[in-house]
Design a protein around this motif. Structure first.
Motif, PDB file in Angstrom:
ATOM      1  N   GLU A   1       0.755  -1.147   0.000  1.00 39.44           N
ATOM      2  CA  GLU A   1      -0.094   0.079  -0.058  1.00 39.44           C
ATOM      3  C   GLU A   1       0.873   1.115  -0.005  1.00 39.44           C
ATOM      4  N   ASP A   2       0.577   2.131  -0.946  1.00 39.73           N
ATOM      5  CA  ASP A   2       1.520   3.334  -1.123  1.00 39.73           C
ATOM      6  C   ASP A   2       0.610   4.530  -0.907  1.00 39.73           C
ATOM      7  N   ALA A   3       1.216   5.297   0.146  1.00 38.57           N
ATOM      8  CA  ALA A   3       0.385   6.188   0.560  1.00 38.57           C
ATOM      9  C   ALA A   3       0.139   7.707  -0.703  1.00 38.57           C
TER      10      ALA A   3
ATOM     11  N   SER B   1      16.653   4.532   3.946  1.00 35.09           N
ATOM     12  CA  SER B   1      16.264   4.112   2.901  1.00 35.09           C
ATOM     13  C   SER B   1      14.896   4.916   2.442  1.00 35.09           C
ATOM     14  N   THR B   2      14.638   4.832   1.283  1.00 36.60           N
ATOM     15  CA  THR B   2      13.151   5.232   0.927  1.00 36.60           C
ATOM     16  C   THR B   2      12.566   4.349   0.227  1.00 36.60           C
ATOM     17  N   THR B   3      11.075   4.451   0.272  1.00 34.21           N
ATOM     18  CA  THR B   3      10.035   3.470  -0.384  1.00 34.21           C
ATOM     19  C   THR B   3      10.430   2.107   0.358  1.00 34.21           C
ATOM     20  N   THR B   4      10.333   2.040   1.674  1.00 34.73           N
ATOM     21  CA  THR B   4      10.626   0.777   2.170  1.00 34.73           C
ATOM     22  C   THR B   4       9.343   0.003   2.469  1.00 34.73           C
ATOM     23  N   VAL B   5       9.327  -1.249   2.067  1.00 34.32           N
ATOM     24  CA  VAL B   5       7.858  -1.935   2.337  1.00 34.32           C
ATOM     25  C   VAL B   5       8.086  -2.907   3.567  1.00 34.32           C
TER      26      VAL B   5
END
Length: 578
Positions: free
Chosen positions: A3-5, A396-400
């Motif tokens: 799920e990506d805000a 880090s960026t965009t870490t799930v």
């Protein structure tokens, strides 16, 4: 898929809520000017009960809360306004303010109901009895079931009830799980059957709780005074009840009791209610808050809150300029009240949104989120990082994690083992309440532990954050990081070419309107005709908002065209910036 805000429809959900135009909409709350009744100028009218100086609605409400919660005085208010002018929103906002103060939450109960709820209550008792039963039922429900209150407060409430009712009935009320079905009807029956004097019992409850917790405050927010207009006997009963209550507080307690009551209705009905009794009229002369239906500058401020979020979310798309032109060409009806304006304007903007951005994700944050989060982590975890065994992982960026894609993520390591984590979310526009709701859920899903040792950290990054939402973030152990990303607003081809708005990064000598102290602001506004009282007002406004363009600053401070022209010249020369 995670799920990506950024792909969630925050803007669409926001516009849909504004389009409904109902109730308190936190994301478009603006500071409405308040002036004394009979004075010249625009603004809603009210007087401070504490005699302190106030200039806007938030100051007025916070002053009432301080007057009652902190200083221990009785506060009684009427709120009068035309339909759709924000009277019910004001009640909700006041309630929200009580919930965002930690000491208020644990040392108060807030009861909110409508007089229409009272009229449908069963039984053949007069309306005054039904109203007191309603007040007392809500009071004891909160005292017995509110999880924020201490066990000692609950024990006092049980003892007070046990002095009046059989223990089996007290136990029955205490075990009730539902207010309307299990608690309310039984409580009312037991109370009426007891034969107690309701007013005396009400103040006995307040006194016994105060004996345990002197700062404990009782708050009653009562809506729909208008519902009584069809029933003259209801009006008489209600007027008699509150007149007697106010007189008792003044005569027996010398107004020194932690009790706050707001009674809300339309302007004509409030006036009629007060004027119907000469004694009541004489004792509530400072008590009325008269809300205006909405001045044009207030509508413009709401419009700016909507427009700037659209800009932050979608500027950069190839069709943005065309969409922006359509939004800027939406005409405002100056005769609209706040509700109608919100409904009409949000509907028009939503049409543009669906035409151009229905499938478009919001633009990714165009700032240095990683550096900001890392700097905060090094500060917050400094006592650990000073020891050789502790290190910070790469940011880090965009870490799930747990199915959610966080914009930023960093770990505190002890001998290469994770002992604490930091999470970040970033937006290109003023934060929305929906962002907190989503981020809070995500943090729960990853087992966020802000009270651990060392603590987990959480950050939300954006150009600005409304003051009420900022308080909510703090209560959730989420830190707001202000990071501006200022871009020139595209101008339709039919109008003049815009001059880019200088920012604090564009010049080293410009005075930043958002950050300068009073002395520097006096220098910044020299030669423009801006008075020191206006500068003081700006300093006050900056506590709750930041400015990114001259238009919103001029609207808030009511600058003349001549002042705006001189300030634009200073912007163009790089003498001031945002």
């Amino acid at each position: 898929m995670p799920e990506d805000a950024g792909k969630k429809k925050f803007i669409k959900d926001f516009l849909q809520q504004v389009k409904e135009g109902e109730g308190f909409i936190e994301d478009i709350w603006i500071e409405r000017v308040v002036r004394p009744p009979g004075s010249d100028g625009e603004g809603s009218t009210a007087l401070s009960l504490s005699m302190r100086s106030i200039s806007n609605i938030t100051q007025l409400l916070e002053d009432d809360l301080r007057y009652t919660f902190d200083e221990g005085y009785f506060a009684f208010r009427f709120v009068a306004a035309a339909f759709g002018s924000g009277k019910t929103s004001l009640l909700t906002y006041l309630h929200e303010l009580t919930k965002t103060q930690r000491n208020y939450r644990s040392l108060s109960l807030v009861v909110r109901f409508s007089l229409s709820d009272v009229s449908i209550m069963g039984g053949d008792h007069n309306f005054g009895i039904k109203l007191y039963c309603c007040i007392l039922a809500h009071t004891f429900w909160e005292l017995l079931h509110n999880q924020n209150l201490s066990e000692s407060v609950k024990e006092v409430a049980k003892r007070v009830l046990s002095d009046l009712l059989e223990r089996s009935r007290v136990a029955e009320l205490e075990s009730a799980k539902d207010f309307e079905i299990q608690f309310y009807p039984k409580f009312n029956k037991y109370l009426v059957d007891s034969g107690v004097n309701f007013e005396s019992f009400f103040f006995s409850v307040i006194s016994k709780i105060a004996a345990l917790e002197p700062a404990f405050t009782f708050v009653y927010l009562i809506d729909e005074l208008d519902h009584l207009q069809e029933y003259q006997n209801y009006i008489l009963d209600t007027r008699s009840l509150f007149k007697a209550l106010i007189k008792r507080v003044r005569q027996k307690f010398n107004s020194k009791v932690n009790l706050l009551i707001y009674l809300v209705g339309t302007t004509d009905n409030v006036k009629g209610f007060i004027a119907g009794d000469i004694i009541l009229e004489s004792i509530v002369d400072r008590a009325v808050i008269n809300l205006h239906k909405g001045y044009s500058n207030e509508l413009e401020m709401i419009r700016a809150k909507i427009d700037e979020r659209i800009q932050g979310a979608y500027q950069g798309y190839k069709n943005f300029a065309k969409a922006w032109e359509e939004i800027k060409n939406i005409r405002l009806n100056p005769t609209n009240n706040l509700r109608k304006f919100c409904q009409d304007y949000a509907s028009s903007v939503l049409e543009v949104h669906e035409r151009y951005f229905n499938e478009a994700p919001e633009q990714v944050f165009e700032g240095n989120a990683r550096e900001l989060v890392e700097a905060q982590c090094r500060t917050k975890w400094a006592s650990y990082l000073s020891k050789s065994a502790y290190t910070l992982s790469a940011v880090s960026t965009t870490t799930v994690l747990s199915g959610h894609a966080f914009d930023c993520y960093v770990e505190l390591l002890h001998n290469a083992t994770t002992v604490a984590r930091a999470f970040g979310e970033a937006k290109n526009y003023e934060l929305l309440s929906g962002h907190l709701q989503t981020f809070e859920k995500w943090l729960s899903d990853v087992n966020f532990k802000p009270d651990a040792n060392p603590p987990d950290l959480a950050f939300m990054i954006a150009p600005s954050c409304p003051s009420l939402l900022h308080r909510k973030l703090e209560l959730k152990n989420i830190q707001f990081i202000e990071s501006k990303k200022v871009s020139p607003i595209p101008t339709p081809a039919s109008t003049a070419t815009p001059t880019p708005t200088p920012t604090s990064d564009s010049t080293s000598t410009a005075i930043n309107i958002n950050k300068a102290d009073k002395d520097r602001l006096i220098v910044a506004f020299k030669g423009t005709g801006v008075k020191q009282t206006t500068i003081d007002k700006l300093i006050n406004l900056r506590q709750r908002k930041s400015y990114i363009q001259l238009k919103s600053l001029a609207s808030d401070l009511k600058f003349t065209d001549a002042v705006k022209k001189k300030l634009q010249e200073k912007l163009n020369k790089g003498e001031i910036c945002f």
